[in-house]
Design a protein around this motif. Sequence first.
Motif, PDB file in Angstrom:
ATOM      1  N   GLY A   1      -8.292  13.374  10.829  1.00 38.80           N
ATOM      2  CA  GLY A   1      -8.624  12.215  11.641  1.00 38.80           C
ATOM      3  C   GLY A   1      -9.046  11.036  10.783  1.00 38.80           C
ATOM      4  N   ALA A   2      -8.545   9.836  11.112  1.00 39.24           N
ATOM      5  CA  ALA A   2      -8.871   8.634  10.334  1.00 39.24           C
ATOM      6  C   ALA A   2      -9.392   7.526  11.229  1.00 39.24           C
ATOM      7  CB  ALA A   2      -7.660   8.165   9.523  1.00 39.24           C
ATOM      8  N   GLY A   3     -10.200   7.911  12.211  1.00 40.35           N
ATOM      9  CA  GLY A   3     -10.954   6.925  12.960  1.00 40.35           C
ATOM     10  C   GLY A   3     -12.252   6.642  12.227  1.00 40.35           C
ATOM     11  N   GLN A   4     -13.243   6.163  12.957  1.00 37.93           N
ATOM     12  CA  GLN A   4     -14.533   5.818  12.344  1.00 37.93           C
ATOM     13  C   GLN A   4     -15.127   7.007  11.593  1.00 37.93           C
ATOM     14  OE1 GLN A   4     -16.056   2.648  13.337  1.00 37.93           O
ATOM     15  NE2 GLN A   4     -17.891   2.822  12.100  1.00 37.93           N
ATOM     16  N   ALA A   5     -15.127   8.172  12.222  1.00 36.05           N
ATOM     17  CA  ALA A   5     -15.755   9.347  11.621  1.00 36.05           C
ATOM     18  C   ALA A   5     -15.001   9.816  10.385  1.00 36.05           C
ATOM     19  CB  ALA A   5     -15.849  10.467  12.655  1.00 36.05           C
ATOM     20  N   GLY A   6     -13.681   9.858  10.464  1.00 32.16           N
ATOM     21  CA  GLY A   6     -12.892  10.325   9.329  1.00 32.16           C
ATOM     22  C   GLY A   6     -12.959   9.392   8.138  1.00 32.16           C
TER      23      GLY A   6
ATOM     24  N   PRO B   1      -3.211   2.633  11.194  1.00 31.71           N
ATOM     25  CA  PRO B   1      -4.668   2.612  11.093  1.00 31.71           C
ATOM     26  C   PRO B   1      -5.310   2.055  12.364  1.00 31.71           C
ATOM     27  CG  PRO B   1      -3.658   1.693   9.110  1.00 31.71           C
ATOM     28  CD  PRO B   1      -2.565   1.842  10.130  1.00 31.71           C
ATOM     29  N   GLY B   2      -6.553   2.475  12.604  1.00 32.34           N
ATOM     30  CA  GLY B   2      -7.273   1.964  13.769  1.00 32.34           C
ATOM     31  C   GLY B   2      -7.863   3.035  14.651  1.00 32.34           C
ATOM     32  N   GLY B   3      -7.604   4.312  14.345  1.00 33.72           N
ATOM     33  CA  GLY B   3      -8.128   5.370  15.196  1.00 33.72           C
ATOM     34  C   GLY B   3      -7.719   5.152  16.646  1.00 33.72           C
ATOM     35  N   ALA B   4      -8.604   5.545  17.561  1.00 31.31           N
ATOM     36  CA  ALA B   4      -8.308   5.392  18.988  1.00 31.31           C
ATOM     37  C   ALA B   4      -8.283   3.927  19.407  1.00 31.31           C
ATOM     38  CB  ALA B   4      -9.334   6.151  19.819  1.00 31.31           C
ATOM     39  N   TRP B   5      -8.891   3.039  18.615  1.00 29.56           N
ATOM     40  CA  TRP B   5      -8.922   1.618  18.983  1.00 29.56           C
ATOM     41  C   TRP B   5      -7.525   1.044  19.133  1.00 29.56           C
ATOM     42  CZ3 TRP B   5     -13.285  -0.518  20.566  1.00 29.56           C
ATOM     43  CH2 TRP B   5     -14.503   0.029  20.152  1.00 29.56           C
TER      44      TRP B   5
ATOM     45  N   MET C   1     -19.512  -1.462  18.605  1.00 22.88           N
ATOM     46  CA  MET C   1     -18.731  -1.214  17.398  1.00 22.88           C
ATOM     47  C   MET C   1     -19.597  -1.478  16.166  1.00 22.88           C
ATOM     48  SD  MET C   1     -16.052  -0.521  15.653  1.00 22.88           S
ATOM     49  CE  MET C   1     -15.606  -0.781  13.938  1.00 22.88           C
ATOM     50  N   HIS C   2     -19.676  -0.487  15.273  1.00 23.37           N
ATOM     51  CA  HIS C   2     -20.498  -0.618  14.070  1.00 23.37           C
ATOM     52  C   HIS C   2     -19.585  -0.591  12.854  1.00 23.37           C
ATOM     53  CE1 HIS C   2     -23.552   0.370  11.011  1.00 23.37           C
ATOM     54  NE2 HIS C   2     -24.423  -0.117  11.864  1.00 23.37           N
ATOM     55  N   ALA C   3     -19.892  -1.407  11.859  1.00 24.79           N
ATOM     56  CA  ALA C   3     -19.063  -1.490  10.666  1.00 24.79           C
ATOM     57  C   ALA C   3     -18.995  -0.155   9.941  1.00 24.79           C
ATOM     58  CB  ALA C   3     -19.617  -2.563   9.724  1.00 24.79           C
ATOM     59  N   LEU C   4     -17.876   0.084   9.266  1.00 23.93           N
ATOM     60  CA  LEU C   4     -17.743   1.248   8.409  1.00 23.93           C
ATOM     61  C   LEU C   4     -18.635   1.081   7.179  1.00 23.93           C
ATOM     62  CD1 LEU C   4     -13.885   1.520   8.728  1.00 23.93           C
ATOM     63  CD2 LEU C   4     -15.450   3.399   9.247  1.00 23.93           C
TER      64      LEU C   4
ATOM     65  N   ALA D   1      -7.880  -3.912  19.668  1.00 23.99           N
ATOM     66  CA  ALA D   1      -6.920  -3.050  18.982  1.00 23.99           C
ATOM     67  C   ALA D   1      -6.402  -3.719  17.706  1.00 23.99           C
ATOM     68  CB  ALA D   1      -5.749  -2.709  19.904  1.00 23.99           C
ATOM     69  N   GLU D   2      -6.164  -5.028  17.768  1.00 24.13           N
ATOM     70  CA  GLU D   2      -5.679  -5.757  16.597  1.00 24.13           C
ATOM     71  C   GLU D   2      -6.778  -5.940  15.561  1.00 24.13           C
ATOM     72  OE1 GLU D   2      -3.999  -9.459  17.782  1.00 24.13           O
ATOM     73  OE2 GLU D   2      -2.563  -8.566  19.176  1.00 24.13           O
ATOM     74  N   VAL D   3      -7.948  -6.394  16.018  1.00 20.00           N
ATOM     75  CA  VAL D   3      -9.046  -6.669  15.092  1.00 20.00           C
ATOM     76  C   VAL D   3      -9.446  -5.405  14.339  1.00 20.00           C
ATOM     77  CG1 VAL D   3     -11.473  -7.349  14.922  1.00 20.00           C
ATOM     78  CG2 VAL D   3      -9.932  -8.611  16.427  1.00 20.00           C
ATOM     79  N   ILE D   4      -9.681  -4.335  15.049  1.00 18.87           N
ATOM     80  CA  ILE D   4     -10.191  -3.115  14.420  1.00 18.87           C
ATOM     81  C   ILE D   4      -9.083  -2.402  13.658  1.00 18.87           C
ATOM     82  CG2 ILE D   4     -11.325  -0.905  14.835  1.00 18.87           C
ATOM     83  CD1 ILE D   4     -12.737  -2.288  17.214  1.00 18.87           C
ATOM     84  N   GLY D   5      -7.845  -2.472  14.178  1.00 16.74           N
ATOM     85  CA  GLY D   5      -6.720  -1.895  13.441  1.00 16.74           C
ATOM     86  C   GLY D   5      -6.554  -2.536  12.070  1.00 16.74           C
ATOM     87  N   GLU D   6      -6.653  -3.864  12.011  1.00 16.56           N
ATOM     88  CA  GLU D   6      -6.539  -4.568  10.730  1.00 16.56           C
ATOM     89  C   GLU D   6      -7.722  -4.251   9.810  1.00 16.56           C
ATOM     90  OE1 GLU D   6      -6.106  -8.676  11.731  1.00 16.56           O
ATOM     91  OE2 GLU D   6      -4.167  -8.366  12.731  1.00 16.56           O
ATOM     92  N   TYR D   7      -8.891  -4.157  10.408  1.00 14.09           N
ATOM     93  CA  TYR D   7     -10.097  -3.832   9.627  1.00 14.09           C
ATOM     94  C   TYR D   7      -9.987  -2.439   9.020  1.00 14.09           C
ATOM     95  CZ  TYR D   7     -15.048  -2.445   9.006  1.00 14.09           C
ATOM     96  OH  TYR D   7     -16.243  -1.971   8.528  1.00 14.09           O
ATOM     97  N   PHE D   8      -9.568  -1.461   9.802  1.00 13.84           N
ATOM     98  CA  PHE D   8      -9.423  -0.102   9.287  1.00 13.84           C
ATOM     99  C   PHE D   8      -8.346  -0.049   8.204  1.00 13.84           C
ATOM    100  CE2 PHE D   8     -11.267   2.950  12.725  1.00 13.84           C
ATOM    101  CZ  PHE D   8     -12.433   2.212  12.763  1.00 13.84           C
TER     102      PHE D   8
END
Length: 358
Positions: free
Chosen positions: A13-18, A45-49, A64-67, A82-89
Amino acid sequence: MNNAREADVVVIGAGQAGLSSAYHLRRTGFEPERDFVVLDHSPAPGGAWQFRWPSLTYGKVHGMHALPGMELTGADPARPSAEVIGEYFADYERTFGLRVHRPVDVRAVREGEGGRLLVATDHGDWSTRALINATGTWDRPFWPRYPGQETFRGRQLHTAQYAGPEEFAGQRVVVVGGGASGTQHLLELAPYAAATTWVTRRPPVFREGPFDEDAGRAAVALVEERVRQGLPPRSVVSVTGLPLNDAIRQGLEDGVLDRQPMFDRITPDGVAWSDGRRVDADVILWATGFRAALEHLAPLRLREPGGGIKVEGTRAVADPRVHLVGYGPSASTVGANRAGRHAVRDIRRLLAGKPVAA
């Protein structure tokens, strides 16, 4: 096993936790591809977001908390989350060289040879000394069952399939569920739908004022106690209540958030209560949450009679090689960050042959 690639740690898994777990692995000396590998079944990238509906803009995102190690700054609150967090991840993965393998579907984790675990995927197998499971819940939407459900002539969908309010224009919609998604759907749908009805099993609890650190710890403790007992976890949100913000206040004042008790059955044309009341509907939208996606761990027999996996910290009590990050009390974004750090600390001790504290 002879053809399995080897790693000390496999992260699923590569969401926030992974990503949090992978960051802490790298920060403490584990090298991507050599010592650990991250497997993610999502296409990007982006996990479930990445699967959230376009109308859920970044400004509407709750909690939403920063990595760890890299803040998310300067995001346009009007852009889809979905776009913002996908790009961030994606930027996070590149910055720390995490080299996520995707899309990879993990089919099963079972006992391997020499005290190792075997992670079977659709792109070959991995042999590992420790596992961090960070698969979240998005792949297991929970659909309650009610009498007459199969007779309904309209459309039924879950939050996981929701694409935005425009498709419900002119329709009568019943929204089921008392969480954040249910209220968000109702507030979005109301200007488009012919009528909306909100039903929940329990009366919603609205929380006023700031949600301080003490309140957060108390909420997490309630969820943590369940996983210690081997019961399926409840979401952190389920014990914190709904924040009473301006949008919620307006929805209450306008009557959009006029909660009704749960119906008793579904009819071909809508829903009905035992007292004879009925509501006609074209759509039933189930905002009824998700369950932990853990089927691939079934061969390890980690589940307790209560239906959950007993966890101490992040470590599965039944198998100290397995850590569940983003499960139960660490399901929130800030909780996942902390849990990733703790899991890596325990795994380092395990691989060094040292006792792992509870």
